[in-house]
Design an enzyme around this catalytic site. Structure first.
Site, PDB file in Angstrom:
ATOM      1  N   THR A 152      29.335  29.127 -20.373  1.00 54.37           N
ATOM      2  CA  THR A 152      30.591  28.439 -20.683  1.00 54.37           C
ATOM      3  C   THR A 152      30.548  27.003 -20.167  1.00 54.37           C
ATOM      4  OG1 THR A 152      31.727  29.164 -18.652  1.00 54.37           O
ATOM      5  CG2 THR A 152      31.844  30.619 -20.571  1.00 54.37           C
ATOM      6  N   GLY A 153      31.263  26.134 -20.866  1.00 52.28           N
ATOM      7  CA  GLY A 153      31.289  24.725 -20.480  1.00 52.28           C
ATOM      8  C   GLY A 153      29.904  24.118 -20.452  1.00 52.28           C
ATOM      9  N   SER A 154      29.136  24.335 -21.532  1.00 51.03           N
ATOM     10  CA  SER A 154      27.721  23.947 -21.499  1.00 51.03           C
ATOM     11  C   SER A 154      27.373  22.779 -22.408  1.00 51.03           C
ATOM     12  CB  SER A 154      26.837  25.153 -21.845  1.00 51.03           C
ATOM     13  OG  SER A 154      27.294  25.829 -22.995  1.00 51.03           O
ATOM     14  N   THR A 155      28.367  21.986 -22.778  1.00 48.28           N
ATOM     15  CA  THR A 155      28.059  20.795 -23.579  1.00 48.28           C
ATOM     16  C   THR A 155      27.623  19.622 -22.706  1.00 48.28           C
ATOM     17  OG1 THR A 155      30.378  20.097 -23.576  1.00 48.28           O
ATOM     18  CG2 THR A 155      29.637  21.471 -25.425  1.00 48.28           C
ATOM     19  N   GLY A 183      26.638  18.431 -18.172  1.00 49.32           N
ATOM     20  CA  GLY A 183      26.596  18.751 -16.759  1.00 49.32           C
ATOM     21  C   GLY A 183      25.732  19.942 -16.401  1.00 49.32           C
ATOM     22  N   ILE A 184      26.172  20.705 -15.398  1.00 46.82           N
ATOM     23  CA  ILE A 184      25.422  21.859 -14.915  1.00 46.82           C
ATOM     24  C   ILE A 184      25.265  22.897 -16.018  1.00 46.82           C
ATOM     25  CG2 ILE A 184      25.498  23.818 -13.324  1.00 46.82           C
ATOM     26  CD1 ILE A 184      26.787  21.922 -11.263  1.00 46.82           C
ATOM     27  N   GLY A 185      26.319  23.131 -16.787  1.00 43.33           N
ATOM     28  CA  GLY A 185      26.245  24.122 -17.847  1.00 43.33           C
ATOM     29  C   GLY A 185      25.173  23.805 -18.872  1.00 43.33           C
ATOM     30  N   TYR A 210      41.483  22.719  -6.301  1.00 44.40           N
ATOM     31  CA  TYR A 210      40.136  23.001  -6.768  1.00 44.40           C
ATOM     32  C   TYR A 210      39.431  23.943  -5.800  1.00 44.40           C
ATOM     33  CZ  TYR A 210      35.163  22.191  -7.742  1.00 44.40           C
ATOM     34  OH  TYR A 210      33.819  22.350  -8.006  1.00 44.40           O
TER      35      TYR A 210
END
Length: 263
Positions: free
Chosen positions: A13-16, A18-20, A154
């Site tokens: 998830t959230g892999s467009t 950064g870390i993802g 956060y």
């Protein structure tokens, strides 16, 4: 050491970015068929094109959906009914003084950072247990243990991720499914780069600004610099392989030594 993931399917998830994105790339290199997730088809398609250019032998597909909402997660699950590897990476952060954080922001952070992983783990974990193999990894943060005063909301969500991850690991114990958390330290993602630029001040490029940020805000860092997304992705990818079959219920640090505790 067995790190072959051929024949396994993965969702990051959230892999467009950064870390993802870095995790998706590493899993693709190891042979997994990787679903790239983002909120819009445009961003997902662009990320897939980049990944195919960097990993020509990799297999990447689209997993569009806003996992920070119940509806978006349901759409994604319907489109991808089975995965063997789930990386709960989607998350948001924003520095804000505690007394200025409204109720709605607390709820938004919890929905995106915590409930996204809960919903997807609940949906995919059952099938993993039935098949006798699976990997679930929560991308938490050193902020889970070292709550940042500049963004308490956060830090709260990252602590919650550790609790969910450990509880889920105990729930599926003995099933062949492992559940772990990874705790990155400050990492030079696109979001952090924007954050550093917005802070202003500091001489030099982003690397220099990153070192200055670490020196002032994370002085216990032994690395004394920001980590690169690839350095975090290496740990995450390893946890997904057969080689990590005896590692479960753990919170593994890739924090550059920011946390001073030895446990």
């Amino acid at each position: 050491m067995d790190i072959d993931l051929k024949g396994r399917s993965a969702l990051v998830t959230g892999s467009t970015g950064g870390i993802g994105y870095a995790v998706a790339r590493e899993l693709g290199r190891l042979g997994a068929v990787v679903a790239v997730n983002g909120r819009t088809a445009e961003r997902v398609d662009a990320a897939i094109q980049r990944l195919r250019g960097e990993v020509p032998e990799g297999q990447f597909g689209a997993g569009v959906g806003d996992v920070g909402t119940e509806e978006g997660a349901a759409e994604l699950i319907a489109a991808l009914p089975r995965v063997d590897i789930l990386i709960n990476n989607a998350g948001i952060f924003e520095p804000k003084p505690f007394f200025e954080i409204a109720d709605a922001e607390w709820r938004r952070f919890f929905e995106v950072n915590v409930m996204s992983g809960i919903r997807l783990s609940r949906a995919y974990g059952t099938g993993m247990v039935e098949r006798g193999w699976g990997r679930i990894v929560f991308i938490a943060s050193e902020s889970a243990l070292n709550i940042p005063v500049e963004m308490v909301h956060y830090g709260m969500t990252k602590t919650a991720q550790l609790a969910v991850s450990r509880g889920l690991a105990e729930t599926v114990g003995g099933s062949g499914v492992t559940v772990n958390s990874v705790l990155p330290g400050p990492t030079l993602t696109e979001g952090v780069a924007d954050f550093l630029e917005s802070m202003g001040g500091g001489d030099g490029d982003l690397e220099a600004k990153g070192r200055a940020f670490i020196a002032e805000n994370r002085p216990t860092s032994l690395l004394q610099r920001l980590a690169q997304p690839e350095e975090v992705a290496n740990m995450v990818a390893y946890l997904c392989t057969p080689a990590a079959s005896a590692t479960t219920g753990a919170a593994l640090r890739v924090d550059g030594g920011v946390l001073r505790g030895i446990a």
